[in-house]
Design an enzyme around this catalytic site. Structure first.
Site, PDB file in Angstrom:
ATOM      1  N   GLU A  84      40.139  20.518  36.123  1.00  0.00           N
ATOM      2  CA  GLU A  84      39.625  21.233  37.294  1.00  0.00           C
ATOM      3  C   GLU A  84      39.071  20.260  38.335  1.00  0.00           C
ATOM      4  O   GLU A  84      38.305  19.353  37.989  1.00  0.00           O
ATOM      5  CB  GLU A  84      38.523  22.196  36.863  1.00  0.00           C
ATOM      6  CG  GLU A  84      39.061  23.343  36.029  1.00  0.00           C
ATOM      7  CD  GLU A  84      37.980  24.361  35.748  1.00  0.00           C
ATOM      8  OE1 GLU A  84      37.388  24.890  36.707  1.00  0.00           O
ATOM      9  OE2 GLU A  84      37.715  24.604  34.565  1.00  0.00           O
TER      10      GLU A  84
ATOM     11  N   THR B 142      42.915  30.308  34.217  1.00  0.00           N
ATOM     12  CA  THR B 142      43.584  30.387  35.527  1.00  0.00           C
ATOM     13  C   THR B 142      45.093  30.141  35.382  1.00  0.00           C
ATOM     14  O   THR B 142      45.871  30.523  36.256  1.00  0.00           O
ATOM     15  CB  THR B 142      42.998  29.374  36.529  1.00  0.00           C
ATOM     16  OG1 THR B 142      43.181  28.056  36.002  1.00  0.00           O
ATOM     17  CG2 THR B 142      41.518  29.608  36.769  1.00  0.00           C
TER      18      THR B 142
ATOM     19  N   ARG C 199      37.121  40.840  30.177  1.00  0.00           N
ATOM     20  CA  ARG C 199      38.497  40.714  30.659  1.00  0.00           C
ATOM     21  C   ARG C 199      39.420  41.314  29.601  1.00  0.00           C
ATOM     22  O   ARG C 199      39.469  40.842  28.472  1.00  0.00           O
ATOM     23  CB  ARG C 199      38.806  39.229  30.856  1.00  0.00           C
ATOM     24  CG  ARG C 199      40.083  38.965  31.617  1.00  0.00           C
ATOM     25  CD  ARG C 199      40.470  37.500  31.542  1.00  0.00           C
ATOM     26  NE  ARG C 199      39.462  36.625  32.088  1.00  0.00           N
ATOM     27  CZ  ARG C 199      39.333  35.342  31.730  1.00  0.00           C
ATOM     28  NH1 ARG C 199      40.133  34.800  30.833  1.00  0.00           N
ATOM     29  NH2 ARG C 199      38.393  34.601  32.268  1.00  0.00           N
TER      30      ARG C 199
END
Ligand code: AMP
Length: 400
Positions: free
Chosen positions: A267, A287, A364
């Site tokens: 990242e 992601t 999620r």
């Protein structure tokens, strides 16, 4: 030569997944496709990857002895950590005794705690990160906020999905940030990291694969986070060629320092032409769910190929794509999703429902991925379609 045997027989290639969430489930499916025997482990029963594994175990993976014992008894060919919250001392021990840990026990150990990876990247490798301090007391947090200036970001050194993370914007926020971080701290960690706020233009995940023939990169993935949790991701993130090359060079340096084979989610924050390394997870990244539709080989396939010692000759990006998680909040052990058909009526679109057995709070539960003509169109469609996958109105949960 790489040999893969027959599941359930003496020749089986036995792979133990530590962590059985949605990312682990996709890894398990890819392992199954290549004929491996999959043993899924998590702290609760019926976790997503357990539903597609040959065998499963429920243990507290932060319990060093219990984890060591389980690995010893199962004696897998490969141990694959899929989450950070693991007693990595057990991994160091089994690796020394000859069990292969992905990518290496040291990598899992250094990245489970923000202190380990910061010290390696910033102090040892000299790579640019946000300025930072580690603090153990409220008083030290006040001092760090003074040294670094406001705003600054506070995170437990061990936590996931943004738990315990907050931004101090004015000095009156300090106490609240301190308390919130303590609530979100996991696994006996005794400190927090305080980071100077980087006012970045955009942030990326650079999926980096270390495999038998070298290092390969996926196209950069842009993403948007809220409170430290991802809300949408897209690929490719348009960016300056020179800046991308710098990110790739840092990713190579960091993954070389961690060693082993597998995918690494690197990242970065990008501000103008300046690159800040943020963090790395030596495993598929949330992601990167967008790669379920955007590439010839998803991040899960890439990970599995790499860890089995199989080649990764070519990664093809198909075009602008996006992912958006389906988040559900409330209390339920029987969430029902309706209108999945509405989302799937659109072309180049996929829905994954993770099969998580329960929601308590916010969780999620699925993801929508889609490919379009432009990144903007893909982002708009993924968000709209994730909103369209609604939960059964009669249940006590709602989409957020
Ligand atoms: P992390 O868990 O460290 O990946 O942080 C989650 C998200 O919070 C990042 O993806 C950023 O969007 C944001 N964030 C974290 N640290 C900083 C920072 N030092 N400056 C600005 N934003 C940050």
């Amino acid at each position: 030569m790489v040999a893969i045997g027959t599941p359930g027989s003496s020749s089986a290639k036995r792979v133990m997944l530590l962590g059985s969430g949605e990312l682990g489930k996709e890894v398990a499916i890819e392992l199954q496709r290549l004929g491996c025997e999959v043993i899924a482990v998590d702290r609760y029963a019926h976790a997503p990857a357990m539903q597609v594994a040959h065998k499963s175990h429920v243990i507290n993976m932060l319990d060093e002895e219990a984890l060591y014992e389980l690995i010893r008894v199962e004696s897998p060919d490969l141990v694959v950590p899929e989450i950070e919250a693991i007693a990595t001392e057990s991994l160091l021990k089994v690796e020394q005794e000859g069990t292969k840990v992905v990518p290496t026990a040291r990598a899992a150990n250094l990245t489970m705690n923000r202190r380990g990876i910061r010290e390696l990247v910033a102090s040892e490798l000299g790579i640019r990160t946000s300025p930072y301090r580690f603090v153990k007391t409220h008083h030290e947090l006040e001092q760090a906020a003074t040294d670094l200036g406001l705003p600054c970001v506070v995170k437990p050194v061990m936590s996931s999905s943004g738990k315990g993370q907050s931004t101090i914007r004015q000095r009156t926020d300090i106490l609240q940030s301190w308390n919130y971080a303590l609530e979100g701290t996991r696994g006996g960690a005794d400190s927090l990291i305080v980071e100077g706020f980087v006012n970045f233009d955009y942030e990326i995940t650079l999926l980096t694969v270390r495999h038998v023939d070298g290092v390969s990169f996926c196209e950069p993935i842009g993403h948007r986070q809220e409170g430290g949790d991802y809300r949408e991701s897209w690929q490719p993130q348009p960016m300056d060629e020179g800046v991308l090359i710098e990110c790739q060079s840092i990713a190579t340096q960091v993954s070389d320092a961690l060693g082993g084979f597998g995918i690494f989610g690197m990242e970065f924050f990008i501000q103008g032409e300046t690159v800040y390394f943020s963090e790395v997870s030596p495993r598929p990244h949330d992601t990167g769910l967008v790669t379920l539709i955007s590439q010839n080989l998803s991040e899960f396939q890439l990970h599995v190929r790499a860890i089995l010692g199989l080649p990764v000759p070519y990664i093809q990006q198909y075009g602008p794509s996006a992912s958006c998680p389906v988040l559900v909040s409330g209390e339920s052990k029987a969430v029902e999703f309706v209108d999945v058909d509405r989302a799937l009526r659109e072309p180049q679109t996929d829905v994954r429902l993770f099969g998580k057995p329960e929601v308590s709070g916010s969780r999620r539960m699925g993801v929508v991925v889609t490919q379009r003509d432009t990144v903007d169109e893909a982002r708009e469609a993924a968000s709209r379609l994730a909103a369209c996958v609604s939960v059964e109105p009669s249940s006590e949960v709602s989409r957020i």
